[in-house]
Scaffold this active site. Structure first.
Site, PDB file in Angstrom:
ATOM      1  N   TYR A  97      33.036 -28.323  65.225  1.00  0.00           N
ATOM      2  CA  TYR A  97      33.422 -27.481  66.370  1.00  0.00           C
ATOM      3  C   TYR A  97      32.348 -26.437  66.685  1.00  0.00           C
ATOM      4  O   TYR A  97      32.644 -25.368  67.213  1.00  0.00           O
ATOM      5  CB  TYR A  97      34.787 -26.823  66.144  1.00  0.00           C
TER       6      TYR A  97
ATOM      7  N   ASN B 260      35.203 -35.917  70.716  1.00  0.00           N
ATOM      8  CA  ASN B 260      34.651 -35.245  71.898  1.00  0.00           C
ATOM      9  C   ASN B 260      33.838 -34.008  71.538  1.00  0.00           C
ATOM     10  O   ASN B 260      32.907 -33.630  72.262  1.00  0.00           O
ATOM     11  CB  ASN B 260      35.773 -34.870  72.872  1.00  0.00           C
TER      12      ASN B 260
ATOM     13  N   HIS C 268      46.610 -33.392  76.189  1.00  0.00           N
ATOM     14  CA  HIS C 268      45.866 -34.648  75.990  1.00  0.00           C
ATOM     15  C   HIS C 268      46.727 -35.880  76.277  1.00  0.00           C
ATOM     16  O   HIS C 268      46.345 -36.998  75.909  1.00  0.00           O
ATOM     17  CB  HIS C 268      45.297 -34.758  74.571  1.00  0.00           C
TER      18      HIS C 268
ATOM     19  N   VAL D 266      44.571 -34.986  69.294  1.00  0.00           N
ATOM     20  CA  VAL D 266      45.783 -34.187  69.467  1.00  0.00           C
ATOM     21  C   VAL D 266      46.005 -33.401  68.175  1.00  0.00           C
ATOM     22  O   VAL D 266      46.152 -33.990  67.104  1.00  0.00           O
ATOM     23  CB  VAL D 266      47.001 -35.080  69.773  1.00  0.00           C
TER      24      VAL D 266
END
Length: 469
Positions: free
Chosen positions: A200, A234, A329, A357
């Protein structure tokens, strides 16, 4: 008397049969009543002890291993030296041997905006002995570091093996709790299937790549000793044209190698491996996957070639789930599902693991492959050839949990809970496996959700009344 006994036996058998059917095909979806605090998790500070740099002026750090070939008897050992390349040599030896062998690593660096990486080493070691513990040493002199790993048993239909499941981990206090909880679990996996979203770092200004370094040091305590099988999410895309960064996945692909070439893939983002009795296919949700694309052609050939008599457990890893009942999502994986669900049913995939999720959910065995634009058959239906879909994007990252769920609970959803945790998949033999999910707030041996899996391939081979569960 005999006829009564026979009747009693028949009744008991019928009850067992009906209960078995209910175990797998009932639509009694359950939403956990457990409620966790909704505060956003805080990233651990840079001076946290889990980010500590190992002693020495140029000591190897961020050490990690992953599978290095298709068969399972190879590893890729990776590490970073911060100041200069240092030694590229890996020394390794079997547990009961004194003589050492050695292999050489490749070294690279990369730049991202105003950040320059340390020297990233990747060393492929192949043709190791199955079912063997190996020690390895990297670095030189008094600052060298020693670790170990296990090569799994050679692939076979009844080889037992346990996988850990982690996704969307990040580097918060909750991330640390997830990793600690996994490490302390008495049934801890022998390898981790990681379903995407690692550091992240992209949540920091200009995608601060120093947070890739802290994450690498954070997870070293596990991934230096057992392979983590990587899926890109992602948060690995790192495509930022505004600051001149137009190469997707640059930090991830420089730092985390995969054995993609061994399975005929042209990209590190999609590949397959064999490990014990499992055949694992890793897909990329954020690369082209439409008809005739490289990933499409590769997967089509890959599914056709799986030998289920050798590796009966067919597992797929993706990042975005096919089935989810959380509002956030919702249906983001729909195009991927429409593209490939029919293949998963045709080839009897056993289980599909996803992240993305930030919660936990397990589906019933369902499919929605009859739908086309005119027939109106748009509801998922029970399908004994379909996989179970498990979302485990609950590693603890700084974006927090998703608690807003679709109401009422859809029939395809068997169990859901908005908590952080990890999973374990225990393959027992060619026919049975046991999956459990542990929330961070439980004791180490307490599973908040669990299910027995009956192998789809062998179930189809032996259709008897007993196989109904």
């Amino acid at each position: 008397m005999s006829s009564r006994s026979d009747l009693k036996i028949k009744r008991v058998s019928l009850i067992i049969f009906l209960l078995s059917v209910l175990v797998e095909f009932c639509y009694g979806g359950f939403t956990s009543e457990y409620v966790r605090g909704s505060d956003l998790p805080d990233d651990m500070p840079l001076d946290s002890d889990v980010f500590e740099v190992p002693p020495g002026p140029n000591s190897p750090q961020q050490v990690h291993v992953t599978q290095g070939n298709h068969e399972g008897n190879g590893v890729i050992i990776s590490w970073v030296t911060p100041v200069k390349p240092g030694s590229k040599t890996v020394q390794y030896w079997c547990e009961n041997e004194k003589s050492r062998k050695q292999a050489e690593a490749t070294v690279n660096t990369y730049r991202f905006f105003n950040y320059t990486s340390g020297y990233i080493h990747h060393c492929l070691i192949d043709d190791l002995e199955f079912d063997t513990k190996y020690y390895y040493e990297i670095g030189s002199g008094k600052w060298s570091r020693r670790f170990w790993f296990f090569i799994p048993p050679k692939s076979g239909p009844d080889v037992p093996y346990t996988f850990g499941l982690i996704g969307d981990l990040g580097q918060t206090y909750d991330s640390n709790s997830t990793l600690s909880h996994y490490e302390m679990n008495p049934g801890k996996g022998q390898a981790v299937l990681f379903v995407g979203d690692l550091s992240y770092a992209d949540r920091y200004p200009n995608h601060d790549n120093n947070r890739w370094d802290t994450w690498g040091r954070f997870v070293e305590r596990s991934v230096a000793y057992q392979p983590w099988i990587w899926t890109a999410g992602n948060h690995e895309i790192d495509f930022v044209p505004d600051i001149g960064e137009i190469e997707p996945f640059k930090p991830f692909m420089n730092r985390y190698h995969t054995p993609h070439k061994a399975s005929g893939s042209i990209s590190p983002l999609w590949y397959s491996i064999k490990r014990a009795s499992a055949y694992i296919i890793v897909m990329s949700c954020y690369s082209s996957y439409g008809i005739y694309t490289p990933q499409y052609k590769w997967l089509e050939k890959e599914l056709q070639g799986v030998n289920r008599t050798e590796t009966p457990w067919l597992i797929v890893l993706v990042h975005s789930p096919f089935y989810s009942s959380y509002v956030h999502h919702y249906m983001e994986g729909e195009t991927l599902r429409v593209m490939y669900e029919q293949w998963f049913v045709k080839y009897k995939v056993d289980v599909v693991f996803a992240g993305h999720v930030h919660a936990y959910e397990r589906s019933e065995r369902v499919s929605n492959i009859a739908y086309n634009i005119v027939n109106g058959l748009c509801e998922p239906i029970s399908d004994e050839s379909a996989p179970i879909y498990i979302t485990i994007g609950d590693g603890g990252n700084s974006e927090g949990l998703l608690t807003d769920m679709m109401q009422p609970q859809p029939k395809y959803s068997a169990f859901r809970e908005a908590s952080f945790g990890h999973g374990l998949l225990e393959i027992k033999n060619r026919t049975h496996a046991y999956f459990s999910w542990n929330r961070n707030q439980d004791g180490n041996a307490v599973a908040a959700d669990s299910v027995w899996l009956l192998n789809r391939f062998w179930r189809a081979q032996k259709k008897t009344w007993l196989d109904a569960f």
